[in-house]
Structures are given as C-alpha cells and as structure tokens.
Scaffold this motif. Structure first.
Motif, PDB file in Angstrom:
ATOM      1  N   SER A  27      22.380   3.320   5.912  1.00 46.59           N
ATOM      2  CA  SER A  27      21.456   4.180   5.172  1.00 46.59           C
ATOM      3  C   SER A  27      20.642   3.371   4.168  1.00 46.59           C
ATOM      4  O   SER A  27      19.436   3.560   4.029  1.00 46.59           O
ATOM      5  N   ILE A  28      21.307   2.455   3.471  1.00 44.10           N
ATOM      6  CA  ILE A  28      20.617   1.636   2.463  1.00 44.10           C
ATOM      7  C   ILE A  28      19.572   0.744   3.112  1.00 44.10           C
ATOM      8  O   ILE A  28      18.425   0.679   2.666  1.00 44.10           O
ATOM      9  N   TYR A  29      19.945   0.074   4.191  1.00 49.33           N
ATOM     10  CA  TYR A  29      18.999  -0.824   4.860  1.00 49.33           C
ATOM     11  C   TYR A  29      17.828  -0.043   5.461  1.00 49.33           C
ATOM     12  O   TYR A  29      16.671  -0.451   5.364  1.00 49.33           O
ATOM     13  N   THR A  30      18.143   1.093   6.095  1.00 54.72           N
ATOM     14  CA  THR A  30      17.089   1.903   6.711  1.00 54.72           C
ATOM     15  C   THR A  30      16.136   2.444   5.662  1.00 54.72           C
ATOM     16  O   THR A  30      14.909   2.355   5.814  1.00 54.72           O
ATOM     17  N   ALA A  31      16.695   3.012   4.590  1.00 54.31           N
ATOM     18  CA  ALA A  31      15.857   3.595   3.536  1.00 54.31           C
ATOM     19  C   ALA A  31      15.003   2.527   2.871  1.00 54.31           C
ATOM     20  O   ALA A  31      13.824   2.756   2.600  1.00 54.31           O
ATOM     21  N   SER A  32      15.578   1.364   2.603  1.00 57.13           N
ATOM     22  CA  SER A  32      14.822   0.285   1.946  1.00 57.13           C
ATOM     23  C   SER A  32      13.644  -0.158   2.801  1.00 57.13           C
ATOM     24  O   SER A  32      12.512  -0.297   2.327  1.00 57.13           O
ATOM     25  N   GLY A  33      13.909  -0.373   4.097  1.00 60.02           N
ATOM     26  CA  GLY A  33      12.843  -0.808   4.994  1.00 60.02           C
ATOM     27  C   GLY A  33      11.749   0.223   5.153  1.00 60.02           C
ATOM     28  O   GLY A  33      10.552  -0.094   5.087  1.00 60.02           O
ATOM     29  N   MET A  34      12.147   1.489   5.324  1.00 63.35           N
ATOM     30  CA  MET A  34      11.148   2.542   5.515  1.00 63.35           C
ATOM     31  C   MET A  34      10.372   2.824   4.233  1.00 63.35           C
ATOM     32  O   MET A  34       9.193   3.173   4.280  1.00 63.35           O
ATOM     33  N   LEU A  35      11.034   2.687   3.084  1.00 63.27           N
ATOM     34  CA  LEU A  35      10.321   2.840   1.814  1.00 63.27           C
ATOM     35  C   LEU A  35       9.222   1.792   1.680  1.00 63.27           C
ATOM     36  O   LEU A  35       8.103   2.096   1.255  1.00 63.27           O
ATOM     37  N   PHE A  36       9.537   0.565   2.044  1.00 65.02           N
ATOM     38  CA  PHE A  36       8.542  -0.509   1.965  1.00 65.02           C
ATOM     39  C   PHE A  36       7.357  -0.202   2.875  1.00 65.02           C
ATOM     40  O   PHE A  36       6.190  -0.354   2.484  1.00 65.02           O
ATOM     41  N   ILE A  37       7.643   0.258   4.085  1.00 67.39           N
ATOM     42  CA  ILE A  37       6.575   0.577   5.037  1.00 67.39           C
ATOM     43  C   ILE A  37       5.735   1.741   4.536  1.00 67.39           C
ATOM     44  O   ILE A  37       4.495   1.702   4.589  1.00 67.39           O
ATOM     45  N   ALA A  38       6.407   2.806   4.022  1.00 69.85           N
ATOM     46  CA  ALA A  38       5.685   3.985   3.534  1.00 69.85           C
ATOM     47  C   ALA A  38       4.769   3.627   2.365  1.00 69.85           C
ATOM     48  O   ALA A  38       3.614   4.059   2.310  1.00 69.85           O
ATOM     49  N   VAL A  39       5.271   2.828   1.432  1.00 71.65           N
ATOM     50  CA  VAL A  39       4.455   2.424   0.281  1.00 71.65           C
ATOM     51  C   VAL A  39       3.272   1.584   0.737  1.00 71.65           C
ATOM     52  O   VAL A  39       2.140   1.759   0.254  1.00 71.65           O
ATOM     53  N   ALA A  40       3.504   0.696   1.687  1.00 73.47           N
ATOM     54  CA  ALA A  40       2.422  -0.152   2.186  1.00 73.47           C
ATOM     55  C   ALA A  40       1.325   0.685   2.833  1.00 73.47           C
ATOM     56  O   ALA A  40       0.128   0.446   2.613  1.00 73.47           O
ATOM     57  N   ILE A  41       1.716   1.670   3.634  1.00 74.88           N
ATOM     58  CA  ILE A  41       0.732   2.528   4.303  1.00 74.88           C
ATOM     59  C   ILE A  41      -0.052   3.348   3.278  1.00 74.88           C
ATOM     60  O   ILE A  41      -1.279   3.493   3.374  1.00 74.88           O
ATOM     61  N   ILE A  42       0.658   3.884   2.285  1.00 76.56           N
ATOM     62  CA  ILE A  42      -0.018   4.667   1.244  1.00 76.56           C
ATOM     63  C   ILE A  42      -1.047   3.804   0.513  1.00 76.56           C
ATOM     64  O   ILE A  42      -2.181   4.228   0.268  1.00 76.56           O
ATOM     65  N   MET A  43      -0.658   2.576   0.189  1.00 64.88           N
ATOM     66  CA  MET A  43      -1.578   1.691  -0.528  1.00 64.88           C
ATOM     67  C   MET A  43      -2.805   1.357   0.328  1.00 64.88           C
ATOM     68  O   MET A  43      -3.937   1.337  -0.156  1.00 64.88           O
ATOM     69  N   LEU A  44      -2.586   1.130   1.621  1.00 65.41           N
ATOM     70  CA  LEU A  44      -3.708   0.846   2.521  1.00 65.41           C
ATOM     71  C   LEU A  44      -4.644   2.044   2.638  1.00 65.41           C
ATOM     72  O   LEU A  44      -5.869   1.900   2.639  1.00 65.41           O
ATOM     73  N   MET A  45      -4.038   3.244   2.713  1.00 62.00           N
ATOM     74  CA  MET A  45      -4.856   4.460   2.809  1.00 62.00           C
ATOM     75  C   MET A  45      -5.676   4.666   1.538  1.00 62.00           C
ATOM     76  O   MET A  45      -6.828   5.098   1.586  1.00 62.00           O
ATOM     77  N   ARG A  46      -5.084   4.363   0.386  1.00 63.94           N
ATOM     78  CA  ARG A  46      -5.826   4.553  -0.862  1.00 63.94           C
ATOM     79  C   ARG A  46      -6.931   3.515  -1.023  1.00 63.94           C
ATOM     80  O   ARG A  46      -8.006   3.819  -1.549  1.00 63.94           O
ATOM     81  N   VAL A  47      -6.690   2.293  -0.554  1.00 65.00           N
ATOM     82  CA  VAL A  47      -7.743   1.278  -0.594  1.00 65.00           C
ATOM     83  C   VAL A  47      -8.906   1.704   0.302  1.00 65.00           C
ATOM     84  O   VAL A  47     -10.084   1.570  -0.044  1.00 65.00           O
ATOM     85  N   GLU A  48      -8.549   2.276   1.452  1.00 66.96           N
ATOM     86  CA  GLU A  48      -9.574   2.749   2.378  1.00 66.96           C
ATOM     87  C   GLU A  48     -10.410   3.868   1.774  1.00 66.96           C
ATOM     88  O   GLU A  48     -11.610   3.988   2.043  1.00 66.96           O
ATOM     89  N   SER A  49      -9.777   4.698   0.917  1.00 69.44           N
ATOM     90  CA  SER A  49     -10.495   5.838   0.344  1.00 69.44           C
ATOM     91  C   SER A  49     -11.651   5.396  -0.552  1.00 69.44           C
ATOM     92  O   SER A  49     -12.601   6.155  -0.773  1.00 69.44           O
ATOM     93  N   VAL A  50     -11.592   4.155  -1.058  1.00 67.20           N
ATOM     94  CA  VAL A  50     -12.688   3.647  -1.892  1.00 67.20           C
ATOM     95  C   VAL A  50     -13.995   3.638  -1.096  1.00 67.20           C
ATOM     96  O   VAL A  50     -15.084   3.858  -1.638  1.00 67.20           O
TER      97      VAL A  50
END
Length: 622
Positions: A176-199
């Motif tokens: 659970s810890i490894y899965t959550a950590s990895g998916m959190l990193f991916i989710a944050v990265a995607i959110i940041m990319l989407m927000r950069v795109e919104s500019v």
C-alpha cells in the motif's frame, strides 16, 4: 453492533473492557505495573520496546490492546492439509494473539501445540487497516472453559508467530505504501502539467484559467506543507495542569464512554481534572453522568477521583458556549481542554496535546479527530477519509505556520486566561443581528488566533460519532458552511498580520470554495452547451484532485477505505458544493437543524405560526 438513539445500528470497534476502570492512570503508589505485556513472546521484541520511554510504552500498549471479535477461523495442525482443519469462532483479538471458542467436537488441545490460523478480519473489528485476510502460524498458550449463553464453552488462547502489525507490513501494508507513493507522484506530476498547459488558454478566458491554476497550487501546497509537518515531541518533564470540560446536551448514549476516556488518561493524577456540564438535557443524560461518576469514584481513593471528576447542571438551557464557559470558570488548572460529549480520547491524548504549549506564544492546539463509527455505512465511510485528510493534511499544513484556523470541537486545548478574556464577547457574539449559536470552535479560534499562535498535534487522538443518516449529515454540512463563511469574514480582517505565506493562502482558501459553484457550472454546463465541447480536461482535473485525497489516505492509513476519497469528491461536486450558494444567502441563521436548541424551537414555532395563519387566511380547518 451498538444501537443508537435513532435506531440506527452503529458499527463500532469495541476494545475488550479492562477489569480496572482506570487502567491507564499512573499509579501514584506503584502498586501495579502500568504496561500490559500480555501476548508478547519474549523472543527479542521486549528489548526493542523496553518501556523506558513514552514511544515504547505506547507501542507496547497498542500491541496488547484487545478487541471484541465474532468471526470464523480455521485452525490447521502444523504439517497437515486444509481438509484436516478445525472450525472455531473468534472471541477477541489483538495484534499479538487471538482467543477462540471451540465446538464440542473440536478435539483435544495442549499448550505448546502449533497451528496455522486462517481467517478474514471483518471491517470494524480492529482499527482501520487491519481488515484483511490472515494466514499465520500460532502457538497454543492457554486453555480454559467459560460459561457463555448458559453453556460451558471451551476456549483456547493462541499467540501469533509474529504481531499482526509486522505481518501486514510485509504483506498488504508495505504494498500500500509503495503503491500510494508512486501513484501520488504520478498524480501530482499530471496535475502540474495540466496547470502549466492552462497558461496557454489564458487568452480565451483569463479569469477561469487563472482560477484553475490558483486552485491547483493551493491544494498541492496543502499536501506539501502537510508532508513537512511534524508533531511536537513529548517532553516527559512537561506536564502542565489540565482541566477537561465536557459540555453535554442529550447525549445519554455516548456520555458514559466520553467521561471514562477523559478521566482514564496516562497523565499525572494531581494535574488532571474533568468537569462535565449538563446543559439541561431533556433525555436521561444527567442520570447517566451521575451513574458514571459514582462508578469512577469507587475505583480507588489513591486516584483522587472525587476531587478530579465533577458534574454541574446548568439552571436552564443556555447553549454549548454557556456550558463551556461555566466549566472554564470552575477549572483550577491553567490549560482547559474542550471535548464533545460524543467523542472519545485515546489514553495518551492529553499528554501529546499539551506539548506545543511549551511555546508561551501558543494559545490553542487541536488534536486529531478520527471517525469512530466508520464502518456503519457508506455515509460514515465517506466522512472517514474526509476527516483524516482535513486533519492530517489541511490542519497539519496550517500548523506548519502556527496558524490553525479551526481548533475543532471534539478535542482542543486553550490557555484558560485567554478563554476567560474573550468569554463575554464569545457568549454574546452576533452576526447581522442574529446570535451566533454554532461554529463555537471556529469563533473561539478567531479570538485566540488574533493575538496568539494556534497549532495541531496529530498524535493527540480522539474519535467521534459522525452522522450516519443522509438528512442529518446534510444539515450538519450546511451548518458548518454557514459558520465557515461567517468566521472566515471575521478572520479576513486580521489574518494579514500573520506569516505572509499563510495569509496569502488563507485568502485563496476563502475565494476558491466560494467561487467553485460558478466555475463548475461554467465548465460542466455552459461550455458543453455553447461550444459543444466535452469537459474532459475539467473532469480529469477533478478526478486527479480526488485521487490525491484517496492516495494520501492509503499512504498514511493503509486502509481499504481509500477509494471513498474518490467517491467523496464526486459526492461533493454533485451535492455538497451546491450548499455553498445557499450558505451565501443564509449564513446569518442561528438554528442547528440537527438538535433542539432554543433557536431551533423558536424557528419551529414561528414556522408553525405562519402555517396556522395561512390556513386561517384561506379558510382551511386546523
């Protein structure tokens, strides 16, 4: 299962009752040991947890804590196949062992026999995260018979080859810890990319995409600073005097457990008192309080319970604030702790809660509130994830700047002189001419925060009973939104004097939820109708925000309830979000909606009078 006063069966995790009422209170005469080492194997675990410090003692306590159980288990003698297994029933369970009940055909057991135990621990039997299948070696350590349901039952105590905490860490918890950590990193990265795109789209709708960018940065910052947060560690030499105040109004079902959890604290006897203030309950709460206090008084004179546990009944119903102020006026110690009458403290809650007050600038501290009846139904499961994120992430992020904006009602601590200093203004607070009868925790926090620091202690834990009916839950949420709007307007007048970064995000945190209904309507209704564009990007953003909540819960709690974070976000967008516009135009209301306060009675009588007047006007019979 335990039935509530509303005939709703609440699923609660039930610790096995200790034969001593005050099992966690330090013994001033050292007649008994304070640590229950039941179930520890003596094979290397004890040296690691030697009991010489606070953390070790707490680990030992958690390992030995037993819970009432009722589920099937299968015992397979060592070296034999499953078909030779013995069916049994679990009676209680801890991290280190299990007590089972056998049928008459079970055969003979002897101390030292070894079996493989297979079972599934049902949700609600043990704390969150333990609901899982178990396949673990055990040793028979005790045999006895006991009468149950008028029959003599054979019972066998089994000790696990390794504690369940270690077993799950190597099985499901670690994954659970490894899965959550990895998916959190991916989710944050995607959110940041989407927000950069919104500019890029600023030229099409500057304000909308600016809002989207700000909202994303705000939310991600909460998780970032929540991750940086650390508790103030326990200083064994710092044990200031504490008075716990429990205001009670019609909580006969839970007040017994609340009182016991408050008086049964691992805290010096001469530095802790509990004052229960009954606000003229109309049920049998007062009788239940008296019965509980009498029981505690009989425990032992050396615990000085007659001097440390008392009750007062108000001459008339005055509301929660009046009850709290009355308790503070009676308090003899410099720190006062407010505990709701349906909340239950962990034995070490007070010891952890007071630690931030080593800073003389600290005016108030909130503890963490978990959901006690989390497994009752889907409504309580939704709230379980939401509560944890609200405290462990949101309050922790605010505490990083010593500016927690709400010291929550279930468990919070204040300097007594500050509460008394603001008591008159607190009691007589009005907004737009209406008395402020709810949101007492946010209101007092504003008084304290204006001149002092406020903090959060994640290790100071209590649990509370949350609404398990949709109608009650929605009324509670509306009340909270009204008080949030009112107190946010108050705080806006002084929060700018606090740490600049915290102040900036406070104002952003006020604007984002207020504007959210408009933004959602624009993206999900206007854009598809006006431009025939499916709002896929917007929906993806909502999904990712919900995923952050779920994955954070999975990371910290390692619980199967993590998926309810996603469900909560959908429910919020579909239902709770639309309470905000209603709160905009009704936030001066003073009725609770979930209990019979004087304001609720007055509002109901006015409504009935209007109804009768309308009937009379149109000539209908009464």
């Amino acid at each position: 299962m335990i039935k509530s006063k509303k005939k709703k069966e609440e699923v609660l995790t039930i610790p096995k009752v200790d034969r001593r009422t005050l099992s966690h209170v330090p013994d001033p005469e050292n007649i008994r040991g304070r640590l229950d080492r039941r179930g520890l194997r003596g094979d290397g675990l004890e040296p690691e947890l030697d009991g010489n410090d606070s953390d070790s003692r707490e680990k030992l306590r958690l390992l030995s804590l037993r819970y009432i159980a009722d589920f099937d288990v299968l015992l397979i003698p060592e070296g034999e196949k499953k078909k030779a297994g013995i069916q049994a029933r679990a009676v209680d369970i801890s991290s280190t062992g299990i007590l089972i009940e056998l049928g008459t055909e079970a055969g003979k057991f002897e101390v030292g026999d070894r079996y493989e135990l297979r079972c599934h621990i049902p949700p609600g039997t043990m704390p969150e995260g333990f609901e899982s299948s178990v396949r673990l070696g055990t040793d028979v350590v005790r045999l006895f018979t006991q009468e149950a349901e008028g029959q003599i039952k054979q019972r066998v105590a089994l000790q696990f080859a390794k504690p369940l905490t270690e077993y799950f860490q190597k099985k499901r918890w670690g994954y659970s810890i490894y899965t959550a950590s990895g998916m959190l990193f991916i989710a944050v990265a995607i959110i940041m990319l989407m927000r950069v795109e919104s500019v890029i789209y600023f030229k099409y709708n500057f304000w909308l995409y600016l809002y989207s960018l700000i909202a994303a940065i705000f939310l991600l910052s909460r998780y970032l600073f929540g991750a940086f947060y650390r508790d103030v560690p326990v200083n064994p030499d710092y044990t200031p005097g504490v008075s716990i105040i429990i205001p009670c109004f019609n909580e006969a079902e839970w007040i017994h457990r609340t009182i016991l959890s408050c008086i049964n604290q691992d805290y010096p006897v001469d530095k802790l008192e509990v004052i229960v203030v009954d606000d003229r309950s109309t049920d049998h709460s007062a009788e239940e309080i008296r019965r509980t206090i009498e029981m505690v008084h009989q425990e032992a004179e050396r615990y000085a319970t007659k001097e440390r546990l008392k009750m007062v009944v108000l001459p008339e119903n005055g509301g929660k604030r009046v009850a709290l102020v009355k308790g503070v006026e009676m308090a003899k110690h410099d720190l006062v702790v407010f505990v709701d009458s349906d909340s239950f403290l962990e034995p070490t809650a007070i010891k952890h809660l007071v630690q931030p007050f080593q800073d003389p600038r600290m005016g108030g501290v909130a503890g963490r509130t978990d959901v006690e009846n989390k497994y009752t139904n889907s409504i309580t499961k939704l709230q379980t994830v939401r509560y944890y994120i609200a405290f462990r992430i949101m309050k922790a992020a605010e505490s990083y700047f010593d500016s927690v904006t709400c010291l929550s009602g279930p468990l919070s601590c204040y300097r007594k002189d500050l509460v008394l200093q603001h008591s008159e203004a607190w009691l007589n607070q009005k907004f737009l001419g209406q008395p402020a009868t709810f949101g007492d925790d946010r209101s007092m926090t504003n008084f304290i925060l204006k001149t002092h620091r406020t903090g959060y202690q994640d290790s100071a834990i209590c649990s509370t009973i949350v609404p398990s009916k949709m109608s009650v839950f929605l009324k509670q949420q509306m009340r909270w939104k009204r008080s949030w709007l009112r107190e946010s307007l108050r705080a806006s007048g002084f929060i700018w004097r606090k740490e600049p970064f915290m102040s900036l995000f406070f104002y952003v945190g006020v604007i984002v939820p207020i504007a959210a209904p408009v933004v959602v309507l624009y993206n999900l209704v206007y854009v598809p109708l006006a431009y025939q564009i499916f709002p896929g990007t917007f929906l993806m953003g909502l999904l990712l925000m919900g995923l952050l909540m779920s994955l954070a819960h999975l990371l910290f709690r390692k619980s199967r309830l993590w998926v309810y974070g996603l469900i909560f976000c959908v429910f919020y967008e579909a239902v709770l979000l639309w309470q905000m516009p209603v709160a905009w135009v009704t936030f001066w209301k003073s009725t609770w909606g979930t209990r019979e306060t004087p304001q609720d009675i007055e509002a109901r009588e006015k409504k009935e009078a209007r109804k009768q007047k309308n009937k009379k006007r149109i000539g209908l019979p009464f």
